[in-house]
Scaffold this motif. Structure first.
Motif, PDB file in Angstrom:
ATOM      1  N   LYS A   1       0.871  -1.054  -0.057  1.00 35.04           N
ATOM      2  CA  LYS A   1      -0.047  -0.092  -0.131  1.00 35.04           C
ATOM      3  C   LYS A   1       0.880   1.383   0.282  1.00 35.04           C
ATOM      4  O   LYS A   1       0.496   2.266  -0.726  1.00 35.04           O
TER       5      LYS A   1
ATOM      6  N   GLN B   1       0.974   4.005  -2.877  1.00 36.30           N
ATOM      7  CA  GLN B   1       0.771   5.470  -2.504  1.00 36.30           C
ATOM      8  C   GLN B   1       1.965   6.526  -2.918  1.00 36.30           C
ATOM      9  O   GLN B   1       1.679   7.546  -3.511  1.00 36.30           O
TER      10      GLN B   1
ATOM     11  N   TYR C   1      -4.403  14.619  -6.364  1.00 34.57           N
ATOM     12  CA  TYR C   1      -4.118  13.817  -5.428  1.00 34.57           C
ATOM     13  C   TYR C   1      -2.646  14.411  -4.498  1.00 34.57           C
ATOM     14  O   TYR C   1      -2.724  14.665  -3.406  1.00 34.57           O
TER      15      TYR C   1
END
Length: 620
Positions: A4, A8, A116
């Protein structure tokens, strides 16, 4: 969790690269090479936010609004930069879609991809962190040493290869730069600025051109050396300002790179050697002296003297560039009144005047000796006021401000970051006031010239330092300071790579200059119409006409048009170069000049030959 974190980090890096692409100048090669820089920088920064969740609180709304404005600026600036790109035209032609449609789609895709990155930045801003406060110069944990000076020199030289006067540069000096170089060359032949050569900049600029050409035997290289000296001085001053706000020397290095990066972004069209560039270190000197005063609450006589010297130098470059003094000195004055330091006011005025006299007195003596005082007053003051009034007005000034803001996306980003991270709000607001005044003065002509934005660069120094210090605060304690130096080195090396590719030593001269070389002798009186002084430089020719360039002066001032027309009749040149296609011009005084030559052609005084990029009148 590890998977993860990797996803990211990859998404953050890609999003940050999209944001960067929106800010880059319109050069595909530059973007491709600079992607490597951004990949390294954001990959390093991503370590600090690996497991961070995006969180918003009450302050997020204001930041979102600020970023919305930033995105509007980015979209507009991106569109304006790329709409004229020939490479984009090739791509869209093959795809069978319109230029503006393709560019808009790319801009929207870039904005979506960068959301983002924006969300993470806002999350970091609203999160808990230590704010930055300025520190006393007496308690600094670092001082500049030989290594720092050499690094600043290296960075200045690397960024200096963006300049058109650099050795082996493929580019050629821009319109204004070519005019200044021509004046410097003619001064070596005995010509006197204002009297024999019409222009409306200050005498300091022409002396810089004269001296630069002197130290290199008439080559541009000498002017480039002086440009490097100015960038180097600016870099050193940025380091000194950084020492007022940060205990981290790395923040100074990053701020030097950021400052010069913003500077080079403002002169990509002109290629350097512009009046704002030579004012940059002197404006920065004034900013440093005033900031140091407010940090230490004391001053030295030599500081005030240098404040006067720098003011006089900038005033004699171009009067509307006195941004630091117009914005900051009234604040200092009222601060001294508030503190009831009336004696200090008198002392400061005295030493400031002494500093001004160091520059103004020799300049006055030069004007008297060359009998050019009246001509200087007419060109530098009378014409400049009329030149500004011709296009000025509320709407043109506002539009120019919007244009310059649109070229400062990176500056807006650091302004946002520093506004949140800086504990000393008084100094941040003082710098914001400085930015507003700089923006107003740079836009007062109402003309959208990119290099005017260089006047804003000093106002971005404090935000750069504060932002760099705050971002470096996320660095883990076990990481060594050398890591930041590696990043700075990577940035500068890759920028050097861009410049090496960009300037490949192509020495081809323009078609018009080649024509002049082949069809005129070195001593002939030639005239280039419009504003294209590079043809004189490339061909080694000159004009006896005082108005070696005519536009925009003869279009904004009918009296100057009359003077030029009278001189043209008495000094009919051997050859006249007219850039562009015959018959295509606006309905103005310049058109009347072309009509005069057409009349002379019909009378048999001149013959006309036409080429792809220009046409020429040859005296029979």
């Amino acid at each position: 969790m590890e998977k993860k974190q990797k996803l990211q980090r990859i998404w953050l890096v890609l999003s940050g690269m999209a944001f960067w692409g929106l800010m880059m100048p319109a050069t595909i090669l530059g973007i491709l090479i600079s992607i490597g820089v951004i990949y390294i920088l954001i990959s390093v920064a991503a370590v600090a936010v690996e497991e961070r969740k995006i969180v918003f609180d009450g302050r997020s709304g204001r930041l979102l609004a600020a970023f919305f404005v930033l995105y509007c600026i980015l979209w507009h600036s991106f569109f304006e930069r790329w709409i004229l790109s020939s490479k984009i035209q090739v791509i869209t032609t093959r795809m069978g879609i319109k230029n503006d449609t393709f560019i808009s789609m790319v801009a929207i895709a870039g904005i979506i991809c960068s959301l983002y990155f924006t969300a993470m930045v806002i999350s970091l801003l609203v999160g808990e962190h230590e704010k930055i406060s300025c520190i006393s110069c007496e308690n600094l944990q670092w001082k500049m040493n030989v290594q720092d000076i050499l690094i600043c020199l290296l960075i200045a030289v690397i960024f200096g290869f963006e300049l058109a006067t650099a050795p082996f540069a493929n580019g050629y000096p821009g319109t204004d730069s070519a005019a200044f170089l021509y004046i410097g060359r003619r001064m070596h032949e005995g010509a006197i600025p204002y009297v024999d050569l019409f222009d409306h900049k200050g005498i300091i600029l022409y002396l810089i051109e004269y001296f630069g050409l002197s130290i290199s035997g008439g080559k541009f290289f000498g002017v480039w050396i002086l440009e490097i000296a100015g960038l180097f001085a600016t870099a050193l001053l940025v380091m000194k300002i950084a020492a007022l706000f940060s205990e981290k020397k790395e923040a100074g290095y990053l701020s030097v790179v950021g400052t010069l990066f913003i500077f080079t972004g403002y002169m990509t069209i002109e290629g350097g050697n512009v009046v704002e560039e030579y004012a940059l270190p002197w404006i920065t000197v004034a900013l440093y002296i005033v900031l140091r005063y407010f940090v230490e609450d004391t001053y030295r006589r030599r500081d005030i003297t240098w404040l006067g010297i720098s003011f006089a130098v900038v005033f004699l470059l171009r009067a509307n560039m006195i941004t630091a003094w117009a914005a900051l000195l009234p604040v200092v004055f009222f601060y001294l009144i508030y503190k009831k330091r009336y004696a200090d006011i008198g002392k400061c005025i005295l030493w400031f005047v002494i500093g001004c006299a160091v520059v103004f007195v020799p300049a006055f003596l030069y004007f008297v000796k060359t009998d050019s005082l009246k001509a200087m007053m007419d060109c530098y003051f009378t014409f400049n006021f009329g030149y500004s009034d011709k296009e000025s007005g509320f709407l043109p000034i506002i539009m120019t401000m919007v244009y310059l803001i649109g070229e400062t996306a990176l500056g807006w980003l650091v302004l946002i970051l520093s506004g949140v991270a800086c504990k000393k709000k008084e100094l941040w607001l003082l710098n914001l006031w400085f930015f507003v005044v700089s923006l107003l003065l740079s836009a007062m002509s109402g003309r959208n010239y990119q290099h005017y934005g260089i006047m804003l660069v000093p106002a971005f120094i404090v935000p750069l330092v504060v932002s760099a210090d705050w971002l470096l605060g996320f660095k883990k304690e076990k990481e060594k300071k050398g890591r930041i130096l590696v990043i700075v080195a990577t940035v500068t090396v890759l920028l050097a790579g861009v410049n090496i590719v960009k300037y490949n030593g192509n020495g081809n001269i323009s078609e018009a200059a080649a024509f002049l070389r082949e069809n005129t002798s070195e001593g002939d009186d030639v005239l280039v119409l419009g504003n294209n002084s590079r043809y004189y430089l490339e061909s080694g020719r000159k004009t006896e006409n005082r108005f070696f360039y005519q536009t925009p002066p003869i279009n904004v001032n009918d009296e100057l048009y009359g003077e030029f027309e009278k001189e043209l009749v008495t000094k009919m040149p051997v050859c006249v170069i007219v850039p562009g296609s015959k018959g295509k011009t606006e309905d103005d005084n310049y058109k009347k000049v072309l009509e005069q030559f057409d009349a002379w052609e019909k009378e048999g005084a001149y013959s006309c030959v036409e080429f792809d990029s220009f046409y020429a009148y040859m005296k029979k």
